[in-house]
Structures are given as C-alpha cells and as structure tokens.
Design an enzyme around this catalytic site. Structure first.
Site, mmCIF file in Angstrom:
data_model
loop_
_atom_site.group_PDB
_atom_site.id
_atom_site.type_symbol
_atom_site.label_atom_id
_atom_site.label_comp_id
_atom_site.label_asym_id
_atom_site.label_seq_id
_atom_site.Cartn_x
_atom_site.Cartn_y
_atom_site.Cartn_z
ATOM 1 N N CYS A 124 3.458 -5.025 6.438
ATOM 2 C CA CYS A 124 3.031 -4.698 5.076
ATOM 3 C C CYS A 124 4.224 -4.196 4.261
ATOM 4 O O CYS A 124 5.305 -3.935 4.791
ATOM 5 C CB CYS A 124 1.944 -3.625 5.100
ATOM 6 S SG CYS A 124 0.371 -4.191 5.803
ATOM 7 N N HIS A 133 0.825 -1.211 0.000
ATOM 8 C CA HIS A 133 0.000 0.000 0.000
ATOM 9 C C HIS A 133 0.856 1.257 0.000
ATOM 10 O O HIS A 133 2.077 1.231 0.266
ATOM 11 C CB HIS A 133 -0.924 0.016 1.219
ATOM 12 C CG HIS A 133 -0.208 0.016 2.532
ATOM 13 N ND1 HIS A 133 0.413 1.131 3.062
ATOM 14 C CD2 HIS A 133 -0.009 -0.978 3.438
ATOM 15 C CE1 HIS A 133 0.946 0.839 4.231
ATOM 16 N NE2 HIS A 133 0.719 -0.442 4.487
#
Length: 416
Positions: A355, A336
């Site tokens: 992430c 992201h």
C-alpha cells in the site's frame, strides 16, 4: 270393421298425419306458414336488442393472459379504446394489492411500483363506453424468474459527483454470451462530446470510458435499455434505467516510490507535495494508473485476506483501525493513513506490504495530518498514478483501472 278396430285405425292414421305435419314443419314449409316463421323474426329482434346492450369499449391488457417471463418494467399495462377505464385492480396470487394509476384521459393504466421477478399477477379491468355500458377483461401473467433473467450492477451511482478517472463499470449477475446484443442496449454519453467506448473484461463485466480522462464539469449519462434483451440462451435482461453523474474537478495524484514523495495536482498544477512510504523491496506496490473506488474513514486490514500469512496461517498484520483508507485495487492496494509507523519513515523508506502510506493519527480524528488532508480532498474516481516501484503494471481489471490499456486495446475489447 268393429268399433274397436275402427278407433285403432283412426289413431294410427292421425299419428301418421301428425308425423308428416311435423316433418313438413321441420323442413321449413312455404313462406306462407303462420307460426314458426314469426318465431325466427322474434329471435332476431332479441339478438339485435342484446347487441345494442353490449358495451363498445375494448380493453387490452399487456401481457396476454397466461404469459410467462413477462417484463418487470413494461408489463401490466391496460388500455381501452371506444371507452374509458372506470376501475383496474392488480394483485399477486396471495391477494396483495399492487398500486397503480389511471391516466388523466382514462384511456390507460399502469402500476406505480416496480414489479417483482418470479411473481404471478392478476389484473381485472372495467371500462365504460359512451352509453355507460360496462366491459370487463381479466388476465394473469408471471414475471421473469431470476434464473431466466440478468441484471447489471453499475457504478457510479445516479446523481453522484466523481473524479475524472471514474469509468462506468457494469457487473452482470449472469455470464453474457450475446455480448453484442447486451452492449447495444447500453449507451454512455457525455456533455463534453468525448467519444466513449466499452470494453468486455470477461463474460460478466463491461467497463466504458473515453480515450482521455473525463473533462471536468461534464455530465455523463448511462442508459440501460436491457429489458427483454437475451443475454444468453433463455436469459433476458430486466433493466430499463437512466443514470446521470457529474465529473468534478480534475485531480490527479502522482506517487513516486523512488523519491518517496506524492504530488497532488489539480488542473495540472501541484497543490501539495506529501511524503509517503510505499511497498517495501519485498512487497513492491503495483505501478500504473489507479482509480479510487472506495473511501473509509477507518477500516480493518488483515494480511490474511490478501495472502500475507505467517507459518501458523495467521495474518502478518491485523490492524483494526486503519485511518483514511482509499481503495485502489480489488486485490487490496490502498492509499491510507499510517499511525503505527515512525514519522521518520515517510519520505525516507518504503516499508509497507504494497500500500501507499501517509503519516496520520490513530482514531482518524486529527484533521491536520497528511492522511486526513488527502482523504478530505479526494473523491471516488480520482486518479492516483504510482511510479518507480519496480513492480509490474496493475492489471486493468484489478479495480477500476482500465486506463492502463491503450485506446486501441480498449476499443478492441468492444463487442460492437
């Protein structure tokens, strides 16, 4: 004998003779009898005339009257032989009409809408033979109830274009004990000619894929022929569906947590290299082949939902507008955009909770950031290979990540 006694004697004799005559008549008499034999002939003529007035049309309604656990796909068919259908009506028990169509040759009828589960339907049909004589038939049946049926929620959707890593994934709403029977009702084929095998992760989930990634430009067809298939004792399938999807360009992205660089390739050629920030040494990112399963231009990420909480039970982070987020695992691994970190961290230090972060702008409205570029150039089903994180390989069933099993291991999970 007095006159009174004589009259009573004659009356008795007359009654006796009358009884004999009645008995004689009931026993049939001889063929020369004049009255009753004529009545038999007249009745036969009436019966013959009635038969001539009956319609020859023969109507068959499926399922049979009084049926339970009827299919929601193949029920309520009406067919006629030796005649043509003139009218068919179908309603639910509360009187709601169900639309349907009589075929062009007027030999059959079927609903034009999907039937509902656990619903009682009534069907009335009228047909006429070649002489215009009408025949009628009625039936009532109840479709299979949710408790006695199962469905499979599948991905990808019909008509979509997906990346080369997208498996066919089916999640059943009931535990399947007859895995072989259900798997035989599922067919996955591709115009590329690749062999496709299915693998059961558990009693509710079966994924299907080829040995290598799908070939670019291929069309994949999923056929569900599960209507009436017993998935578990007393639990039957209700789906009868064909789905097709197309494989897009071949894009595979390689994330290297050691160099902190991400290499985006198409057809094996690098099209862009992007600096990243992966999981910190305390919160390493899973390694392995991961498939993008969802895309969100903006989404909320709260650490509490994935087990990152402080002493008060609150999430260690709660970012309500994470830009350009793409899911890589069910457990919460994303690739992201990151607008809250300094630009200097990308390509130099791993700082996330697991992430993969790309430099981005708040509001997801700057198309020139690396996060926006990667989002715009990615699709569901693209592969992201994460390397050199120092963590374990992601579980194959944690997301759409069955590529982390060898072909032999994959086929070993087939029920047929």
């Amino acid at each position: 004998m007095t006159d009174g006694k004589r009259r009573r004697g004659l009356a008795a004799a007359s009654a006796l003779l009358g009884g004999v005559l009645v008995l004689s008549a009931c026993s049939g008499g001889d063929d020369s009898g004049s009255g009753d034999g004529g009545n038999d002939t007249s009745q036969a003529q009436v019966d013959e005339a009635a038969a001539k007035k009956s319609s020859e049309a023969q109507i068959v309604i499926t399922p049979k009257d009084g049926s339970n656990n009827a299919s929601i796909n193949n029920s309520a068919t009406v067919k006629v032989s030796k005649g043509t259908l003139s009218e068919v009506k179908m309603t639910t028990t509360d009187g709601t009409a169900v639309s349907g169509e009589i075929s062009a040759d007027k030999k059959s009828w079927k609903p034009s809408v999907q039937l509902e589960r656990a619903t009682t339907y009534k069907v009335t049909a009228t047909a006429e033979d070649s002489e215009g004589r009408a025949a009628h038939e009625n039936a009532s049946f109840t479709t299979v109830a949710p408790d006695n049926s199962f469905i499979g929620t599948f991905t990808p959707d019909d008509g979509t274009t997906v990346g080369v890593g997208m498996p066919v994934s089916i999640n059943f709403d009931k535990a399947i004990t007859n895995k072989a029977g259900v798997q035989k009702g599922v067919t996955v084929s591709t115009t590329s000619g690749q062999e496709v095998a299915c693998h059961w992760f558990n009693a509710n989930r079966m994924d299907c894929r080829p040995d290598e990634y799908w070939q670019e430009g291929a069309t994949v067809t999923l056929k569900l022929a599960l209507d009436g298939v017993e998935g578990a004792e007393g639990v039957y399938g209700v789906q009868q569906k064909t789905v097709t999807f197309k494989i897009g360009r071949n894009q595979v992205t390689y994330v290297d947590a050691k160099t902190k660089q991400m290499k985006v390739t198409q057809d094996g050629k690098t099209v862009r290299t992007i600096p990243i920030s992966a999981g910190s040494p305390e919160n390493k990112t899973y390694q392995g082949q991961m498939v993008i399963s969802e895309k969100f231009k903006e989404t909320r990420m709260n650490g509490a939902t994935v087990g990152f909480t402080d002493d008060d039970g609150e999430g260690e982070y709660d970012i309500k507008d994470v830009p350009h987020a793409m899911r890589l695992s069910t457990s919460g691994t994303f690739i992201h955009g990151n607008y809250w970190g300094a630009k200097s961290i990308f390509g130099s230090v791993n700082t996330s909770h697991g992430c993969v972060g790309l430099q981005d702008a708040k509001g997801a409205d700057d198309p020139n950031t690396p996060g926006a570029w990667f989002y715009d150039n990615s699709m569901i089903g693209d592969v992201v290979v994460v390397q050199n994180t120092g963590d374990k390989t992601i579980a194959p069933d944690n997301g759409l990540n069955g590529w982390n099993m060898s072909w032999e291991q994959w086929k070993a999970g087939s029920a047929v």
